[in-house]
Design an enzyme around this catalytic site. Structure first.
Site, PDB file in Angstrom:
ATOM      1  N   ASP A 113      78.906   2.960 -38.397  1.00  0.00           N
ATOM      2  CA  ASP A 113      77.582   2.597 -38.881  1.00  0.00           C
ATOM      3  C   ASP A 113      77.015   1.567 -37.910  1.00  0.00           C
ATOM      4  O   ASP A 113      77.727   0.643 -37.515  1.00  0.00           O
ATOM      5  CB  ASP A 113      77.689   1.984 -40.278  1.00  0.00           C
ATOM      6  CG  ASP A 113      76.600   2.463 -41.196  1.00  0.00           C
ATOM      7  OD1 ASP A 113      75.434   2.281 -40.828  1.00  0.00           O
ATOM      8  OD2 ASP A 113      76.904   2.994 -42.270  1.00  0.00           O
ATOM      9  N   ASP A 221      71.540   2.783 -39.134  1.00  0.00           N
ATOM     10  CA  ASP A 221      70.937   2.269 -40.354  1.00  0.00           C
ATOM     11  C   ASP A 221      69.438   1.992 -40.161  1.00  0.00           C
ATOM     12  O   ASP A 221      69.045   1.298 -39.210  1.00  0.00           O
ATOM     13  CB  ASP A 221      71.655   0.959 -40.709  1.00  0.00           C
ATOM     14  CG  ASP A 221      71.342   0.455 -42.086  1.00  0.00           C
ATOM     15  OD1 ASP A 221      71.775   1.089 -43.049  1.00  0.00           O
ATOM     16  OD2 ASP A 221      70.667  -0.589 -42.197  1.00  0.00           O
ATOM     17  N   GLU A 280      69.129   7.078 -39.750  1.00  0.00           N
ATOM     18  CA  GLU A 280      68.631   6.996 -41.129  1.00  0.00           C
ATOM     19  C   GLU A 280      67.167   6.576 -41.060  1.00  0.00           C
ATOM     20  O   GLU A 280      66.848   5.549 -40.469  1.00  0.00           O
ATOM     21  CB  GLU A 280      69.436   5.968 -41.929  1.00  0.00           C
ATOM     22  CG  GLU A 280      69.066   5.975 -43.399  1.00  0.00           C
ATOM     23  CD  GLU A 280      69.327   4.669 -44.124  1.00  0.00           C
ATOM     24  OE1 GLU A 280      69.489   4.714 -45.344  1.00  0.00           O
ATOM     25  OE2 GLU A 280      69.333   3.591 -43.482  1.00  0.00           O
ATOM     26  N   HIS A 352      76.201   6.388 -50.281  1.00  0.00           N
ATOM     27  CA  HIS A 352      76.486   5.120 -50.967  1.00  0.00           C
ATOM     28  C   HIS A 352      75.235   4.470 -51.550  1.00  0.00           C
ATOM     29  O   HIS A 352      75.352   3.452 -52.226  1.00  0.00           O
ATOM     30  CB  HIS A 352      77.163   4.169 -49.970  1.00  0.00           C
ATOM     31  CG  HIS A 352      76.254   3.771 -48.856  1.00  0.00           C
ATOM     32  ND1 HIS A 352      75.807   4.673 -47.904  1.00  0.00           N
ATOM     33  CD2 HIS A 352      75.649   2.586 -48.561  1.00  0.00           C
ATOM     34  CE1 HIS A 352      74.990   4.054 -47.079  1.00  0.00           C
ATOM     35  NE2 HIS A 352      74.883   2.792 -47.443  1.00  0.00           N
TER      36      HIS A 352
HETATM   37  C1  NOJ Z   1      70.407   1.398 -45.585  1.00  0.00           C
HETATM   38  C2  NOJ Z   1      71.828   1.343 -46.040  1.00  0.00           C
HETATM   39  O1  NOJ Z   1      72.285   2.634 -46.275  1.00  0.00           O
HETATM   40  C3  NOJ Z   1      71.858   0.469 -47.281  1.00  0.00           C
HETATM   41  O2  NOJ Z   1      73.085   0.519 -47.948  1.00  0.00           O
HETATM   42  C4  NOJ Z   1      71.498  -0.928 -46.870  1.00  0.00           C
HETATM   43  O3  NOJ Z   1      71.397  -1.740 -48.020  1.00  0.00           O
HETATM   44  C5  NOJ Z   1      70.165  -0.969 -46.118  1.00  0.00           C
HETATM   45  N1  NOJ Z   1      70.017   0.080 -45.172  1.00  0.00           N
HETATM   46  C6  NOJ Z   1      70.033  -2.271 -45.383  1.00  0.00           C
HETATM   47  O4  NOJ Z   1      70.949  -2.304 -44.317  1.00  0.00           O
END
Ligand code: NOJ
Length: 585
Positions: A113, A221, A280, A352
């Site tokens: 990640d 992320d 993401e 998650h």
């Molecule tokens: C996306 C992540 O998947 C999530 O779990 C996180 O809280 C936020 N980005 C901030 O990093």
């Protein structure tokens, strides 16, 4: 399968070049909740090593590890204080190297990640940055004075009206230097300033360090938040009226493509053949995704889009609405069509941050097993790279939360406090949390029927779901008709049948309220996928434009007693039944 870890020169990529991940399946591990090895109640790297054979038996090609870096754990590791070391809760760099080696020995790649929109406020970069206005790292983050003419620290004095994803203002006032810093998530997650070239260089150097260590790529992320409109305009006021929606000013901002292309040049060039990169991207549109994933543009291999996981939201995430299958088909169908000739899709039901797939899209009661298998069948037969979230392959369900105190996730905890402050009815807020909280995905993986589900010998950091006596890996691995074995067969099908990986996608009966039907075709071969998203029998109607399917081979189904193909052509599907048929020629 063996992993080729050699690097080769970058080939010329045309928009439709076939890549190794077209036939790959990714499995997401959320380390905290996967397997504890030392009895402290929190999952760790040695726990993952101990369970690699489970993943090898399932047949997955790649593991995506949620963050294991040094972190104060304000957001369970998505707040990083040292990008180049492992948090002691999870183990050591030596444990990490062993995990990598053991995974590679089983033909499984490991994707890290990458959380570089923000750091932890405890990262030395931020500690320096906040120390004084003239610190050389001041500009590594977004510092701004109070709004002109307003008292610093007073409500409304924030530099913009943006709301943070975890409630409240996206700006935190810093007494020490009398300015605010931007945090799109928690106040312990200050946003990095990607406009500053030193920030970008530091991030790229860190990424190369991990690749040199042997990792096989990155899940990035909220990567479409790294380029912001530097004029930082206010957003339109949102539901509560207190804050504005800043997202038009920081999602896919003006320099996003430039930054990703630069990252590609600086980090991935020459090694991309063996790597996997997935960005993401909340709010990304199909049109933007075509640009991000067109291989000739050299940005990322695929993106996580959010459209289909927003279809049961009203004005915001906590305003829950029933999902309409017609909407789901329209959305996923549009993404299939939009990335058919250029780019590539990632496919997921949960992760998650999302409730459990079977509880959200299926029936986690009477039809849990059938509906979990149906969801797997539908997703894995789409064109794109499927992602399995830990426990999904067992048909794990949402958590039966008792009350407000059962929620641990920062997003849920903050929302509850905010909603109570606004005078909302506690029971309604709790209902929304039970349905939509990220905590649903974070209960420990259910390995066996023992008191802590085989997750830990200590006290689990998050209670195990009481249904682990029935839903657990030990039981499912032993049962050839289980959800686990259904996933295993689907993964094998993707590995062995090129039509699953690369065939064209064609949606059928888009207006049907309970039937999800589509074909995949490549050369002379066509697959027909039929799925009954309901608890009632369903006589499959005539499928416009389709030839007679009678006598076709049943490739896979989700009921233990497969019914021979009907002479009449199209079957009556039982509750939550899914079937895949094949024709050649
Ligand atoms: C996306 C992540 O998947 C999530 O779990 C996180 O809280 C936020 N980005 C901030 O990093």
């Amino acid at each position: 399968m063996s992993v080729d870890v050699t690097t080769s020169p970058t080939p010329e990529l045309s928009p439709s070049t076939r890549r190794w991940f077209h036939s790959a399946v990714v499995y997401q591990v959320y380390p905290r909740s996967f397997q504890d090895s030392n009895g402290d109640g929190i999952g760790d790297l040695r726990g993952i090593i101990a369970r690699l054979d489970h993943l090898a038996a399932l047949g997955v090609d790649v593991v995506w590890l949620s963050p294991v870096y040094v972190s104060p754990q304000d957001d369970n590791g998505y707040d990083i204080a040292d990008y180049q070391d492992i948090d002691p809760t999870f183990g050591t760099l030596a444990d990490f190297d062993e995990l990598l080696e053991q995974a590679h020995a089983r033909g499984i790649r490991v994707v890290m990640d990458l959380v570089v929109n923000h750091t932890s406020d405890e990262h030395p970069w931020f500690v320096e940055s906040r120390s004084s206005k003239d610190n050389p790292k001041r500009d590594w983050y977004w510092w701004r004075p109070a709004r002109e003419g307003m008292e610093p620290g007073a409500h409304g004095a924030e530099p913009t009206n943006w709301e943070a994803s975890f409630s409240g203002s996206a700006w935190e006032f810093d007494e020490g230097t009398g300015e605010y810093y931007l945090h799109l998530f928690s106040r312990k997650q200050p946003d990095l300033n990607w406009e500053n070239p030193q920030v970008r260089e530091a991030v790229y150097a860190m990424m190369r360090w991990w690749l040199d260590r042997g990792v096989d790529g990155f899940r990035m992320d909220v990567i479409n938040m790294i380029s912001k409109d530097t004029s930082l305009p206010d957003g339109h006021l949102t539901h509560g009226g207190l804050y504005g929606d800043g997202s038009p000013h920081y999602l896919c901002g003006p320099r996003i493509h430039e930054f990703l292309q630069e990252m590609h040049r600086e980090v991935f060039e020459g090694r991309q053949d063996r790597l996997l990169t997935v960005g993401e991207m909340p709010g990304v549109t199909v049109e933007e995704a075509r640009l991000f994933t067109d291989p000739t543009r050299r940005e990322v291999d695929m993106v996580f889009q959010f459209e289909h996981v927003g279809l049961d939201h009203g004005a915001h995430k906590w305003d829950r609405r029933p999902l309409q299958l017609v909407d789901l088909k329209a959305s996923l169908g549009r993404w299939q069509a939009g990335l058919a000739d250029v780019g590539w899709n990632s496919l997921y039901w949960d992760n998650h941050d999302q409730p459990r797939a079977v509880s959200r899209f299926g029936d986690d009661g009477e039809h849990r097993v059938a509906s979990a298998k149906l969801l797997a069948t539908v997703l894995h037969l789409h064109r794109g790279t499927p992602y399995i979230y830990q426990g999904e392959e067992l048909g794990m369900t949402n958590v039966p939360f008792a009350g407000a105190e059962s929620f641990l996730d920062i997003e849920s905890v903050n929302y509850f406090a905010t909603a109570m402050g606004q005078g909302l009815a506690a029971e309604e807020v709790l209902e929304a949390l039970r349905d939509g909280s990220r905590d649903n995905a974070r209960s420990p993986v259910q390995w066996d029927a023992s008191p802590n589900a085989g997750f830990t010998t200590g006290t689990p950091w998050f209670p195990v779901n009481p249904n682990h006596d029935v839903i657990n890996a030990e039981r499912e691995v032993a049962d050839p008709d289980s959800v686990f074995h259904h996933y295993r067969r689907l993964i094998e099908l993707r590995h062995t049948d090129p039509v699953v990986a690369d065939g064209d996608f064609h949606m059928l009966v888009p207006e049907h309220p309970t039937l999800y039907a589509f074909t995949r075709s490549l050369g002379p071969e066509t697959l027909l996928v039929l799925a009954n998203f309901s608890g009632e029998d369903l006589a499959v109607p005539e499928l416009p434009g389709q030839p007679d399917w009678s006598g076709a081979e049943l490739v896979i189904g989700n009921h233990a007693d497969p019914v021979a193909p009907e002479d009449a052509g199209l079957p009556v599907l039982r509750p939550w039944e899914a079937r895949v048929y094949r024709r050649r020629g």
